[in-house]
Structure formats: structure tokens, C-alpha cells
Design an enzyme around this catalytic site. Structure first.
Site, PDB file in Angstrom:
ATOM      1  N   ASP A 162       0.787  -1.250   0.000  1.00  0.00           N
ATOM      2  CA  ASP A 162       0.000   0.000   0.000  1.00  0.00           C
ATOM      3  C   ASP A 162       0.821   1.303   0.000  1.00  0.00           C
ATOM      4  O   ASP A 162       0.465   2.264   0.706  1.00  0.00           O
ATOM      5  CB  ASP A 162      -0.956   0.015   1.208  1.00  0.00           C
ATOM      6  CG  ASP A 162      -1.949  -1.136   1.192  1.00  0.00           C
ATOM      7  OD1 ASP A 162      -1.929  -1.935   0.239  1.00  0.00           O
ATOM      8  OD2 ASP A 162      -2.751  -1.228   2.135  1.00  0.00           O
ATOM      9  N   LYS A 220      -6.837  -4.745  -3.159  1.00  0.00           N
ATOM     10  CA  LYS A 220      -7.528  -5.357  -2.015  1.00  0.00           C
ATOM     11  C   LYS A 220      -8.477  -4.347  -1.387  1.00  0.00           C
ATOM     12  O   LYS A 220      -8.168  -3.148  -1.319  1.00  0.00           O
ATOM     13  CB  LYS A 220      -6.510  -5.852  -0.988  1.00  0.00           C
ATOM     14  CG  LYS A 220      -5.621  -4.767  -0.381  1.00  0.00           C
ATOM     15  CD  LYS A 220      -4.521  -5.397   0.464  1.00  0.00           C
ATOM     16  CE  LYS A 220      -3.640  -4.361   1.127  1.00  0.00           C
ATOM     17  NZ  LYS A 220      -4.271  -3.529   2.138  1.00  0.00           N
ATOM     18  N   CYS A 250      -2.069  -2.505   7.763  1.00  0.00           N
ATOM     19  CA  CYS A 250      -2.045  -3.439   6.633  1.00  0.00           C
ATOM     20  C   CYS A 250      -0.830  -4.361   6.631  1.00  0.00           C
ATOM     21  O   CYS A 250      -0.924  -5.506   6.184  1.00  0.00           O
ATOM     22  CB  CYS A 250      -2.176  -2.673   5.322  1.00  0.00           C
ATOM     23  SG  CYS A 250      -3.835  -1.982   5.151  1.00  0.00           S
TER      24      CYS A 250
HETATM   25  C1  C5J Z   1      -3.060   0.581   5.561  1.00  0.00           C
HETATM   26  C2  C5J Z   1      -4.782   1.821   6.702  1.00  0.00           C
HETATM   27  N1  C5J Z   1      -2.569   0.386   4.358  1.00  0.00           N
HETATM   28  N2  C5J Z   1      -3.964   2.251   7.653  1.00  0.00           N
HETATM   29  N3  C5J Z   1      -4.326   1.095   5.659  1.00  0.00           N
HETATM   30  O1  C5J Z   1      -2.385   0.363   6.546  1.00  0.00           O
HETATM   31  O2  C5J Z   1      -5.961   2.099   6.736  1.00  0.00           O
END
Ligand code: C5J
Length: 235
Positions: free
Chosen positions: A32, A137, A170
Site C-alpha cells: 500500500d 484489495k 495493513c
Molecule cells: C493501511 C490503513 N494500508 N492504515 N491502511 O495500513 O488504513
């Protein structure tokens, strides 16, 4: 790609203990690293976070990504985001909290956390090469409702080098999912970051505690050193 018959290995100095990896059964998973989390005006900032805190992970990830590419390692990028009609957003996720902008609302980088919008894209420094796998995702974990498990199985992958953001959300969720599926995960400490430094520290501690209950934790320098022997052999 690497020849899977060629058992080239490296030992990563990690916690709670060193781990030997066969590079042909190891994949790099970059979680991400999207504009929505790292740049002002995206999902992360809409939740009230200081997005500049995530910038520290970019350099270490770029170094490991370059080494992985040079070795022909399987590289997988993930992106959290939703369909434009919001049909894959659980109501609870959509309604939660009091963000300045909700998922799907228009923002300076397009609609917040929506696939295909500029904010959903991966930052330019770590942009996937043509042919690299990008997993979209809807959840925090990269295995939930995605093709990741099938891809790793088909690739004969047993070990994951994991980095990205955020450490406790994540990254941690994906490592826990991977651990339950039998993968040995090495989390790259400085290749992860959080909006909350204390959550970053604790997120890493949780992974490596109790003899590595979810996996191993190593700095990018240690991972690169272990990869080095392999990359110097590449002509
Ligand atoms: C991730 C989030 N990628 N913090 N998402 O950690 O909402």
C-alpha cells in the site's frame, strides 16, 4: 526470473534470530505505498494523520526493491481501495469515525481510496515495473478476497519479505494472514512506517515476540547484505 532449481540462499540477520532464505522461494511484498496514504489530501490525511511520517519507509523500500528486481525475485505490490460504485466497501468501514472526507468523496487527488483515481496509485518512487504483480484489495490484509494466495502457491513461494504502510494496520494484518498460511515472513523494519511511532515500534515487537510468533524483523541493510552475495553473482 530466478531458476528455482538453483538453491541460492542468504542468511538475514534478524530478530528474534537469523533466518536463512532460499531466494528462489522468496517474494517481496510491498504493501500500500499509495498516494492516498503518503501524500496530503488523501485517505490518510482525511483521518487526521500527519502523512509526512510515512516518508521514512520510501528509501529503504526503494533499495530492497532494486535488489529484488536485479535478482529476478517475484515482486508484488498491493493497493488498498474500492470499486467506484462502493459495492465492496463494508458499511461499517464507510461510516466509521468522523473523517474530513469519506471513502468515495471527491478530494484533491480524486475520489478517496477509489481504484483508478490518482490518489489510489502507487507513489512514483516505487512505481511497479511492467509485468510486476499489483494486488488490489478492499481489506487491510492482502490475502482477504484477493488472488495473492494462488499467485504465491503457483510461484512456489515459501518466504515473504514484507514492507510498506502502515506497520500496525495493513502490514501486520497481512503478516498474520501469511503466517497462518505457513509463510515465513521477514518484515523490513525501516521499510515500514506508521502515523503513530509507538504503534510502529509495538507492531514490530508483536511480530518478533515469543520466538517470532508471526515472523522475523530485520533492517533493510541486513536484508540487502544477505541479498548482496546473490546480486554480485548476476552478470
Ligand atoms: C493501511 C490503513 N494500508 N492504515 N491502511 O495500513 O488504513
Amino acid at each position: 526470473m530466478m531458476d528455482s532449481n538453483q538453491a541460492s540462499t542468504g542468511t538475514v540477520v534478524a530478530e528474534p534470530e537469523p533466518i536463512e532464505l532460499n531466494w528462489s522461494t522468496t517474494a517481496l511484498v510491498v504493501i500500500d505505498m499509495q498516494r492516498d496514504f503518503l501524500e496530503p489530501g488523501g485517505f490518510g490525511e482525511s483521518l487526521g494523520n500527519d502523512v509526512s511520517r510515512l516518508g521514512s519507509a520510501v528509501g529503504p523500500i526503494a533499495s530492497v526493491l532494486a535488489a529484488a528486481r536485479a535478482m529476478g525475485m517475484l515482486v508484488i505490490h498491493t493497493r488498498e481501495g474500492h470499486l467506484p460504485d462502493l459495492s465492496d466497501v463494508p458499511r461499517a468501514k464507510l461510516r466509521r469515525g468522523a473523517p474530513s472526507l469519506r471513502i468515495g468523496d471527491p478530494g484533491p487527488m480524486g475520489r478517496i481510496l477509489i481504484r483508478g483515481e490518482p490518489g489510489h496509485d502507487i507513489i512514483s518512487e516505487l512505481y511497479p515495473l511492467d509485468g510486476e504483480i499489483v494486488i488490489d484489495k478492499a481489506g487491510k490484509g492482502a490475502f482477504y478476497a484477493t488472488e495473492l494466495g494462488d499467485i504465491l502457491r503457483k510461484g512456489g513461494i515459501e518466504n515473504l519479505l514484507v514492507c510498506g504502510v502502515t506497520t500496525e494496520v495493513c502490514v501486520n494484518t497481512t503478516v498474520r494472514e501469511a503466517n497462518d498460511r505457513g509463510y515465513r515472513c521477514v518484515v523490513i523494519a525501516d521499510g515500514c512506517a506508521s502515523y503513530f511511532p509507538e504503534f510502529h515500534d509495538m507492531g514490530l515487537k508483536m511480530i518478533k515476540a515469543q520466538g517470532g510468533i508471526f515472523g522475523w524483523v530485520a533492517d533493510s541493510a541486513a536484508v540487502l547484505k544477505a541479498m548482496q552475495a546473490e546480486t554480485t553473482n548476476i552478470v
